[in-house]
Design an enzyme around this catalytic site. Structure first.
Site, PDB file in Angstrom:
ATOM      1  N   CYS A 184       0.819  -1.209   0.000  1.00  0.00           N
ATOM      2  CA  CYS A 184       0.000   0.000   0.000  1.00  0.00           C
ATOM      3  C   CYS A 184       0.854   1.262   0.000  1.00  0.00           C
ATOM      4  O   CYS A 184       1.244   1.763   1.059  1.00  0.00           O
ATOM      5  CB  CYS A 184      -0.940  -0.020   1.212  1.00  0.00           C
ATOM      6  SG  CYS A 184      -2.041   1.400   1.266  1.00  0.00           S
ATOM      7  N   CYS A 228      -0.631   4.100   1.928  1.00  0.00           N
ATOM      8  CA  CYS A 228      -0.460   4.016   3.381  1.00  0.00           C
ATOM      9  C   CYS A 228       0.969   4.364   3.794  1.00  0.00           C
ATOM     10  O   CYS A 228       1.188   5.064   4.783  1.00  0.00           O
ATOM     11  CB  CYS A 228      -0.760   2.599   3.878  1.00  0.00           C
ATOM     12  SG  CYS A 228      -2.232   1.849   3.174  1.00  0.00           S
ATOM     13  N   ASP A 229       1.946   3.853   3.065  1.00  0.00           N
ATOM     14  CA  ASP A 229       3.328   3.867   3.534  1.00  0.00           C
ATOM     15  C   ASP A 229       4.270   4.724   2.705  1.00  0.00           C
ATOM     16  O   ASP A 229       5.434   4.916   3.079  1.00  0.00           O
ATOM     17  CB  ASP A 229       3.885   2.428   3.539  1.00  0.00           C
ATOM     18  CG  ASP A 229       3.038   1.496   4.399  1.00  0.00           C
ATOM     19  OD1 ASP A 229       2.518   1.968   5.426  1.00  0.00           O
ATOM     20  OD2 ASP A 229       2.909   0.314   4.037  1.00  0.00           O
TER      21      ASP A 229
END
Lengths: 311, 311
Positions: free
Chosen positions: A133, A136-137
Site C-alpha cells: 500500500c 499508506c506507507d
C-alpha cells in the site's frame, strides 16, 4: 437467541451497498466489518471512476457509503466473523466478540487481499520496507529508492502515487509489457521518475536486519540475477479472494473465488455473494456496489419466499 | 470515413458509466443520447439508493455522470441511432443527423420504457391526463382526483409523490397485494391520502374530448365494472426494453430483452450490452452503472485482441 433476517460479512462497496438495500427493504441487516473496515478503497487516495463523482478520496467514499447504510437502519459491527455453519438453516455464525449469531440469509462480501510474492526475505521485512500500500506507507520514502512489483492497474497507481515523494522509482514486471489499462500505463511510461524492468521478478528481499536495503531481480528469459538497492518494495501483483472462512462450506473455484450458481446465490441456498470475492474479472468499486445491490435484492426475494415455519 | 473504436447507444447510468470507463481507457468513445437523454432517472425526484449519497435529485445524478464522462474525453451526441448493421465487422450505424458511423465495438445501453395499458382511450388522452411520470406531470393535479395503476416500486413512488399535491389518490393493482419492496409499500399503506383497490384493472379511459374525466375499473374475479371519476391516471405497470432497433440483429429473449452470451457480450462478437435493456430483474441505477463499467471493460478487452488487419 434472536434470529437475524440477514447478516452481511464485509464492508467494501459490495457489503455497504448490500446493507443499504437490505435496510431500505426493512430487513434490519447486521453487517460485520471484519479485519479491514471499508475494504481495499481505504488504502487508495483519490479515485476518479466512481460514476458522477469526478474525484473523491477512497476512504471518504467508503465513509459516505457506511453512513448511508446506517442512515436507513443498517447495523454495523466493528468485528469479524470467525466461523460459519451453512449446513443447516437458519445458518449459524460466530462473531469474535458477539458470539453465536443465527441468520436466515447471509451475504458474503469479504473481498480480496493483495497477493504476496512468497520469496525469501518478504515476511522478514513486511512492514519494514515491504508493503502492498503505497498510499499508506509511501510518505516514509521521501527521496528514497522505491521498487514497485507488478504491471496491472494497481502497480501503475502505486508507481504514479510514489512520484509525489521520490524520483527514483523502478517498476519490475514479469511480462514484456504491462497489463494495466492504457491511461494508467501512459501515466507511468511518460513519467521520467519511473524506470521499468520488464520480464523480471524479485527472487529475494535483502535487508540490514532492521529494514529493506535491496532486492535480487531475476530476468525470466536469461535467468540473469542483479542486485537492486532499494529502500521500499511495493507489491502489486494481484489479489487473493478472502475465502479461507468458507472452504468446504460453499463452492469455490480453482483460484479460491466463490462460485455463483444462480444470480448472486452461492452453492448454498440462502447464502449470497457480492463484490471481489466472486469477481476475478472486473473488480471495480462500481461493479462491487452493483453486485452488492443484486445480492440484497436476491436475499430479499429468498426471505420473502421462506416458509413461515422457518421464520 | 473515420472508424470509431467504440460507440455507446444510450445515456442512462449504464451508458454514461460505459463512456466514463471507455474514455479513461483512451478508447475515445462516442455516445448517442437518444430520444430520452439521461434515461429513466430524468423522470424521478430524489433518489435515496445511490450508494454513498443519501439523497440526490435523479436528474442531478445524471448530469454529474454525463459531465464525468465528458471530463475524461467521452464525446456525447444529442441524437439517436436509427439503424444498425452488425452483420459485418466493423459495424455500421446510422445516426439521425451525423449519418453513417463505422465502429469496431458497440455498447447497447438503450434502457427500458414504461409499459402502456393498451385500453381504449389511453392513446386519446395521452398527455391529457394519462402519464407515466408523476414527477413530470404531477404538479398539474393539485387537489385533483388521481389514479395510480400498478403495484411495484414505481407505482408506490408515484403514489407517494402525488401526496404532495392532493389527498385524493387511488392505487389500482391487478394482484391481491403489492409487489413493491416493503419500505415503499409501507409508505403508501400508511398514508391516509391513498386508497387502494386490489385485484382490479383499468379497461377504459374516458374523457370530455379534451381531458380525462374517469376510468372504468374491472374487478379481476367478479368481473364487476365501476366507473371511477378522475383527473389524472399515472401508469406504472412495468417496463418494456428498448430493443426495437435490434430485432433480427442480436438475440433477444421472449420478452424482448437482449441476451448476454458471455459476460456482457451479446450474440454478436464485439457488441456488448449494459443496463435495463438486458436486465428484467434488478433495474437499479447502481446495477446499471455496474454493468456499464463491465461492458466497457469487456469491450476494451475485445478491442485489445482485435487483429491489426481489422484496426
Amino acid at each position: 437467541m434472536n434470529t437475524e433476517q440477514i447478516v452481511i460479512i464485509g464492508s467494501g462497496p459490495a457489503g455497504f451497498t448490500a446493507a443499504l438495500y437490505a435496510a431500505r427493504s426493512q430487513l434490519n441487516p447486521l453487517l460485520f466489518e471484519g479485519t479491514m473496515p471499508g475494504g481495499q478503497l481505504m488504502g487508495t487516495s483519490y479515485i476518479e471512476n466512481w460514476p458522477g463523482t469526478t474525484s473523491i478520496l477512497g476512504p471518504k467514499l467508503m465513509t459516505n457509503m457506511r453512513e448511508h447504510a446506517q442512515h436507513f437502519g443498517g447495523r454495523i459491527m466493528r468485528e469479524t466473523i470467525d466461523h460459519v455453519d451453512f449446513s443447516t438453516h437458519p445458518f449459524t455464525l460466530k462473531a469474535s466478540k458477539l458470539g453465536i449469531i443465527v441468520s436466515q440469509a447471509v451475504i458474503v462480501a469479504t473481498g480480496a487481499t493483495p497477493k504476496r510474492i512468497g520469496c525469501p526475505g518478504e515476511s522478514d521485512y513486511w512492514g519494514r520496507g515491504v508493503s502492498t500500500c503505497a498510499v499508506c506507507d509511501g510518505a516514509f520514502y521521501k527521496d528514497k529508492k522505491v521498487l514497485i512489483i507488478g504491471g496491472g492497474d494497481s502497480a501503475m497507481e502505486e508507481a504514479s502515487f510514489m512520484t509525489r515523494f521520490t524520483s527514483d522509482i523502478t517498476v519490475i514486471h514479469i511480462l514484456p509489457q504491462f497489463t494495466a489499462s492504457p491511461l494508467m500505463q501512459e501515466r507511468v511510461l511518460n513519467n521520467h521518475s519511473i524506470k521499468v524492468i520488464y520480464e523480471s521478478t524479485v527472487s529475494k528481499i535483502i535487508g540490514d536486519g532492521n529494514h529493506v536495503t535491496s532486492a535480487t531481480i531475476v530476468h525470466q528469459k536469461t535467468g540473469a540475477c542483479q542486485p537492486l538497492p532499494c529502500d521500499a518494495i511495493f507489491i502489486a501483483i494481484g489479489l487473493q479472494p478472502n475465502t479461507e472462512l468458507f472452504k468446504g462450506k460453499i463452492e469455490l473455484d480453482s483460484r479460491g473465488y466463490i462460485v455463483k450458481k444462480k444470480n448472486t446465490e452461492t452453492s448454498v441456498h440462502g447464502v449470497f455473494v457480492a463484490g471481489d470475492v466472486a469477481d476475478a474479472r472486473y473488480r471495480q468499486a462500481i461493479t462491487s456496489a452493483g453486485t452488492g445491490c443484486m445480492a440484497a435484492l436476491d436475499a430479499e426475494h429468498f426471505l420473502k419466499n421462506l416458509k413461515p415455519a422457518h421464520q
